[in-house]
Design a protein around this motif. Structure first.
Motif, short mmCIF file in Angstrom:
data_model
loop_
_atom_site.label_atom_id
_atom_site.label_comp_id
_atom_site.label_asym_id
_atom_site.label_seq_id
_atom_site.Cartn_x
_atom_site.Cartn_y
_atom_site.Cartn_z
N GLU A 202 12.09 0.84 -4.61
CA GLU A 202 11.53 -0.47 -4.31
C GLU A 202 10.09 -0.54 -4.80
O GLU A 202 9.20 -1.06 -4.14
N GLY A 203 9.87 0.01 -6.00
CA GLY A 203 8.53 -0.03 -6.55
C GLY A 203 7.57 0.69 -5.65
O GLY A 203 7.72 1.87 -5.37
N TRP A 204 6.58 -0.05 -5.14
CA TRP A 204 5.56 0.61 -4.33
C TRP A 204 5.70 0.32 -2.85
O TRP A 204 4.76 0.44 -2.08
N ARG A 205 6.87 -0.07 -2.41
CA ARG A 205 7.04 -0.39 -1.00
C ARG A 205 7.18 0.89 -0.17
O ARG A 205 8.14 1.09 0.54
N ALA B 233 5.05 -5.38 -1.10
CA ALA B 233 4.51 -5.34 -2.44
C ALA B 233 3.39 -6.34 -2.65
O ALA B 233 2.54 -6.15 -3.52
N ASP B 234 3.38 -7.44 -1.90
CA ASP B 234 2.36 -8.46 -2.10
C ASP B 234 1.19 -8.31 -1.13
O ASP B 234 0.21 -9.05 -1.22
N ALA B 235 1.29 -7.37 -0.22
CA ALA B 235 0.26 -7.24 0.81
C ALA B 235 -0.99 -6.58 0.27
O ALA B 235 -0.92 -5.65 -0.51
N ALA B 236 -2.13 -7.09 0.69
CA ALA B 236 -3.39 -6.42 0.38
C ALA B 236 -3.56 -5.25 1.34
O ALA B 236 -3.00 -5.24 2.44
N ILE B 237 -4.29 -4.25 0.91
CA ILE B 237 -4.50 -3.06 1.72
C ILE B 237 -5.99 -2.89 1.97
O ILE B 237 -6.80 -2.99 1.04
N ASP B 238 -6.35 -2.65 3.19
CA ASP B 238 -7.71 -2.25 3.53
C ASP B 238 -7.69 -0.76 3.86
O ASP B 238 -6.85 -0.30 4.64
N ARG C 255 -1.30 -5.95 -6.63
CA ARG C 255 -1.84 -6.21 -5.32
C ARG C 255 -3.25 -5.66 -5.22
O ARG C 255 -3.68 -4.87 -6.05
N THR C 256 -3.95 -6.06 -4.19
CA THR C 256 -5.37 -5.76 -4.05
C THR C 256 -5.60 -4.71 -2.98
O THR C 256 -4.94 -4.71 -1.94
#
Length: 528
Positions: free
Chosen positions: A7-10, A15-20, A214-215
Motif C-alpha cells: 500500500e505504498g507508504w501506508r 497516504a494523504d496525511a501530513a506528519i508532524d 505528502r508533507t
C-alpha cells in the motif's frame, strides 16, 4: 494464508496525511537507520525517508566486516582504529545471529611489510581497546596450519588476528525494526524531494515511488543520505555544500570456495593495498575490495573488467589454485562517501566520519563519511548533538541493548559468549523443529535470531523456492519492508546466490502476484 498487497507508504498513517515529528531522517542506510533507532529510543518522534529499499546501496555493498581497520594504522588513524576496535564486541553481543567472530590469516610476503612492522601493528591492534570475546594475535607456521594448505608453498609464515563478520544489509533492517518498535515511522521507496527550513521547523515534501506526495513537518532534519548527502543539500534542502565528499567505488567478487577452513585471509598487494578472501555463504569465497574514484551516477556503480582482473590477479598471488574472471559467480559494487582529506590515493582517504550540526535555524545535522563498524557510535554522537535543541527525555542507551532477535535467552537461558550462544540456539531450534532440514533451520536462525521461534511454529505454506516458504515471504513483507524479489533474494537474504535462474524467477513471480508489480530498487548487484 493472507498475503497483503503493498500500500505504498501506508505503514502507519494515510497516504494523504501530513506528519508532524521531531526529526526527519533522510536516508535508510546504516547511519540513517542507526540514528533513527537511537533517537526513537530517547523518546523522540522520528520519520525515516529512504528513496529505495533499506540498505539498497552502500550499506549492502561492504566487505561485511566488523573490524578496527588494521591497515589504517599505517595512516596514523589511531583514534578511528581505537573507536572501531572498541565497537567490535559491543556489536557482537548485540546481535550474535547476524555477527560473529572471525579469525584472519595474513601470510607473510618478505617483499611486502617487514615482520617487525606487522608485529608492531598487531600489538597495537590487540591493545588499543579492551577485548573480552575476541582472542589476540599470534604467529602460525603455514606449513602445518590448516590455513596454509590452499596457499602457494612459498608462504611458510603467517600472522593470525581477530575481527568480526556482519550481514550488513540485515544490520540495517534490524536497526530500522528497532526504531519502528520504539515509535519511528519508516518509509521505504519514499524520496524527500523538497525540504524548506524555517526558524523553528522544517517543511518537507515526501514522494512515493508511485508519485504520491505528502508533507512532513519536523523540528530537525538529519541528512544521512550517504553518497547523496552533498547532492541532497544542494538540490532538495536548498543549502550550500558544507563538506567535500570523495566518492570511491569498492567492488567485490564471489567465486566457488577456495578453502574449507573457517578462517579468512588478508593479502598484501605490491601496490601497498590489501584485499580480503573470506568464507561466504558456505559454498563461496568473497574477495575484495577495490578502491577506485567514482565519477558516474552514484546509484549505478558496477564492477568493471579492470577491477575483476585486479582482484583475481592479487588473490592468485597467494592461492595455489588461480582465480580467474571465469570463476566469478557474482559481484557487487558500492560507492563509499569518504571525507575528502586531499589524499592522492583513494585507499588512504580517511574512513572516519564528521557530524555537522547547524542550529542557526531549525536544526540541521549532516552526516559525512563513516564505516559500518562505527555506525552505533556515530548514531549515539548524532543523538547526543540533537538531544539539547530537541530536549530529548532520555540519554544514550544503545551500548548494552540488543538488536531485534539478538536476545537468545528465552531459548537458551543466560548469555555466555556471542559465538557459543548462537551455536546453542541453533541446536535448540533444530530440536524444536525436527521435521525441518538442518541447513534451513540454521539459515533462519542466522537471519532472524529469537524472532524466528514464533513464526517457525506456524504453518509454512507452499515452498516457493528451495527452503523458502510463503510464511517467510509474508513475514519479510509485513515486518521487514520487502516489496520485491530483489529485496528478498539479495538484501534480506543471499538466497539469490544459491538459486538457479528458474528459482529466482519463481520468487519474482510470487512477489509480483501477491505484492503487486513493485519495481526493484536500483541495485549494484550482478550475477553470472
Amino acid at each position: 494464508m493472507n498475503h497483503p498487497r503493498p500500500e505504498g507508504w501506508r505503514d502507519s498513517v494515510g497516504a494523504d496525511a501530513a506528519i508532524d515529528c521531531d526529526v526527519l531522517v533522510v536516508g535508510g542506510g546504516i547511519n540513517g537507520a542507526g540514528i533513527a533507532r537511537d533517537l526513537a529510543g530517547r523518546g523522540l518522534k522520528v520519520v525515516v525517508a529512504e528513496k529505495d529499499d533499506l540498505a539498497s546501496h552502500t550499506s549492502s555493498s561492504s566487505t561485511k566486516l566488523i573490524h578496527g581497520g588494521l591497515r589504517y594504522l599505517e595512516y596514523y588513524e589511531f583514534s578511528l582504529v581505537r573507536k572501531a576496535l572498541a565497537e567490535r564486541e559491543v556489536l557482537l553481543k548485540s546481535a550474535p545471529h547476524i555477527m560473529w567472530p572471525l579469525r584472519f590469516v595474513m601470510p607473510h610476503d618478505p617483499g611486502m611489510r617487514p615482520v617487525w612492522m606487522i608485529r608492531a601493528g598487531l600489538f597495537l591492534y590487540d591493545h588499543l581497546a579492551r577485548r573480552e570475546v575476541l582472542p589476540g594475535s599470534t604467529t602460525v607456521d603455514l606449513r602445518t596450519h590448516a590455513a596454509g594448505a590452499p596457499l602457494k608453498k612459498q608462504f611458510s609464515k603467517g600472522f593470525v588476528y581477530s575481527d568480526g563478520w556482519v550481514d550488513d544489509a540485515r544490520l540495517v533492517v534490524l536497526n530500522a525494526l528497532d526504531a519502528k518498535a520504539r515509535g519511528a515511522t519508516v518509509l521505504t521507496r519514499t524520496a524527500c524531494v523538497d525540504a524548506k527550513r524555517g526558524a523553528t521547523q522544517w517543511q518537507a515534501t515526501l514522494q512515493s515511488a508511485q508519485g504520491g506526495q505528502r508533507t512532513v513537518t519536523a523540528r530537525a532534519l538529519v541528512n544521512a543520505a550517504g553518497p547523496w548527502a552533498a547532492q541532497f543539500l544542494a538540490e532538495h534542502a536548498h543549502a550550500p555544500e558544507r563538506k567535500s565528499l570523495r566518492l570511491v567505488k569498492g567492488s567485490h567478487i564471489v567465486v566457488p570456495k577456495m578453502f574449507d577452513h573457517d578462517h579468512a585471509y588478508i593479502f598484501q598487494n605490491p601496490d601497498k593495498r590489501i584485499i580480503f578472501a573470506i568464507p561466504y555463504e558456505g559454498e563461496f569465497t568473497l574477495i575484495g575490495t577495490t578502491d577506485v574514484e567514482h565519477r558516474g551516477a552514484i546509484g549505478e556503480a558496477r564492477i568493471d573488467a579492470d577491477e575483476t582482473a585486479y582482484l583475481c590477479e592479487q588473490a592468485s598471488r597467494y592461492f595455489a589454485r588461480s582465480v580467474t574472471p571465469a570463476d566469478v559467480v557474482w559481484s557487487y559494487s558500492g560507492v563509499r562517501p569518504l571525507l575528502d582529506d586531499e589524499s592522492g590515493d583513494p585507499s588512504a582517504v580517511t574512513r572516519d566520519y564528521s557530524l555537522e550540526l547547524d542550529t542557526a535555524q531549525a536544526p540541521l545535522l549532516n552526516v559525512w563519511g563513516g564505516k559500518i563498524t562505527t555506525f552505533r557510535k556515530l548514531a549515539e554522537e548524532a543523538a547526543d548533538l540533537l538531544a539539547a535543541p530537541l530536549r530529548a527525555a532520555r540519554g544514550a542507551w544503545t551500548e548494552h541493548a540488543f538488536l531485534p532477535g539478538g536476545d537468545l535467552s528465552p531459548t537458551i537461558g543466560a548469555a555466555q559468549r556471542p559465538d557459543t550462544d548462537f551455536s546453542r540456539f541453533v541446536q535448540a531450534l533444530a530440536l524444536a523443529h525436527p521435521t525441518l532440514p538442518t541447513p534451513m533451520v540454521r539459515r533462519i536462525a542466522r537471519a532472524y535470531g529469537q524472532r524466528a521461534a514464533a513464526w517457525l511454529s506456524q504453518p509454512l505454506g507452499a515452498e516457493v523456492a528451495p527452503g523458502l516458504y510463503e510464511a517467510e515471504l509474508a513475514f519479510l513483507h509485513d515486518e521487514e519492508w520487502a516489496r520485491c524479489a530483489d529485496d528478498v533474494l539479495w538484501r534480506r537474504s543471499k538466497l539469490g546466490l544459491h538459486y538457479e535462474d528458474h528459482h529466482r524467477a519463481a520468487v519474482d513471480d510470487w512477489c509480483r502476484r501477491h505484492w503487486g508489480n513493485v519495481a526493484s530498487a536500483p541495485t549494484e548487484k550482478a550475477w553470472n
